[in-house]
Design a protein around this motif. Structure first.
Motif: not given
Ligand SMILES: Cc1ncc(COP(=O)(O)O)c(C=O)c1O
Length: 375
Positions: A104-111, A8-11
């Protein structure tokens, strides 16, 4: 070793300054420097007299005190000031996570931290928010994901991209799950203060000594260009984070520290947040109407915070291809669901100045409406 891009950041980094209408941003129309000086009663002369020396590497004591004042029970010794919330997340992830750990990573999220953890050789276990539960998670599922190898649980609250806010009962369940195995709870609270309703999201800070919070001025305060964020952590952890920051940026800009302290003054902070809330509420009605006019195509749960709506769509096109058509044909940048590993979704920002938002949405319609007719 393969390197996973932060897609996302790259885009966004590539195109946000190339388009006429940027709906990929998740915060409100930024304040100008003149507006910030005015709203904070800072005279231009005193600002111009700022010495461009190296800033205090942890953040000036004044700024750290003002940051701490937002978190009940915290003091300046709990605070490490960083270049944006992104650096706070980075130094936390870098100093806490090792290859073979589980996150453990909540999704969707700021990745950011999810991708970073993959790059660090960490085993990332997604904990999904459920659309059929208004983008809230299942806490029983959390209990099965958290194991003795879990080093940390990461949640963004309020969430990006869904704009949902965890209820207290879920916050308590997260604390219980982490304490059961001695895991850290990393909470990105950068959207706290950007609620559409007046009530501010409860901070995780103070719920457990396993809680580590990151945040900053980019969203709720409309000051992303200051690149000013922070980590707020138990005192005995600050030293280690700071040592990692010596390798990243050493310190934030002197002017940013100065302006951030002005923005976080107890009389100024509520005024900036009021501005943010006014923009959010005015603009939400506009984008909601646009979506309602296309309710055959879009399904969405109204965000509780942040200038973003995460919408599922029914069109014969994948999200990246749709984003690219909007960019190249309508000069509008949005975030495709693909950047959250989800289809078919789009994240649309509604924070820009109102007249710009209205034109941007008209232009998006010129791409979306013919596609609707073709389905
Ligand atoms: C949840 C979250 N954390 C951190 C950031 C990065 O913040 P900053 O621009 O202050 O580095 C973002 C930016 O979109 C975000 O959504």
């Amino acid at each position: 070793m393969s390197f996973e891009n932060f897609a996302m950041e790259r885009y966004q980094s590539t195109f946000e300054h190339e388009v006429l209408f940027n709906l990929s941003e998740s915060g409100v129309e930024p304040l100008t420097l003149a507006e910030l000086l005015e709203i904070s009663g800072t005279s231009i002369e005193s600002f111009l007299a700022t010495s461009l020396e190296y800033n205090h590497s942890r953040g000036t004591p004044k700024l750290r005190e003002r940051v701490a004042s937002i978190y009940p029970g915290a003091n300046a010794e709990n605070v490490l000031v960083t270049n944006g919330g992104a650096e706070a997340n980075y130094v936390l992830a870098w100093s806490l996570l090792s290859p073979g750990d589980e996150l453990v990573f909540q999704t969707p999220n700021f990745m950011q931290v999810g991708s970073l953890a993959n790059n660090f050789g960490v085993d990332v276990k997604p904990w999904p928010l459920r659309e059929d539960r208004d983008w809230l998670p299942d806490t029983e599922e959390l209990d099965t994901l958290v194991t003795d190898k879990t080093k940390a649980i990461l949640v963004t609250n309020p969430n990006n991209p869904t704009g949902s806010i965890l209820p207290e009962s879920t916050m308590d369940a997260i604390v219980r799950a982490a304490e059961r195995v001695g895991a850290w709870i990393i909470v990105d609270e950068i959207y706290r203060g950007a609620e559409l309703e007046e009530r501010e999201t409860t901070t995780f800070w103070g719920k457990s000594d396993r809680v580590l919070v990151t945040a900053g001025l980019s969203k709720a305060y409309g000051l992303p260009g200051l690149r000013l964020g922070w980590a707020i952590v138990p005192e005995d952890l600050v030293e280690g984070l700071w040592a990692h920051k010596d390798y990243t940026t050493i310190s934030m800009g002197t002017m940013s520290d100065r302006l951030a302290a002005a923005a976080l003054h107890e009389d100024v902070r509520p005024r900036i947040k009021e501005r943010t809330r006014a923009i959010l509420n005015t603009n939400w009605k506009v984008i909601e109407t646009w979506l309602q006019d296309r309710a055959d195509t879009f399904k969405w749960i109204p965000p509780k915070a942040g200038a973003i709506v995460y919408a599922r769509y029914d069109l014969p096109i994948e999200s990246m291809a749709l984003a690219e058509r909007l960019r190249t044909e309508a000069d509008c940048l949005i975030v495709p669901g693909e950047h959250f590993d989800m289809e078919p979704y789009v994240r649309m920002g509604f924070g820009p100045e109102l007249s710009k938002l209205e034109i941007a949405l008209e232009r998006c319609a010129m791409v979306v409406d013919p596609l609707r007719q073709s389905t």
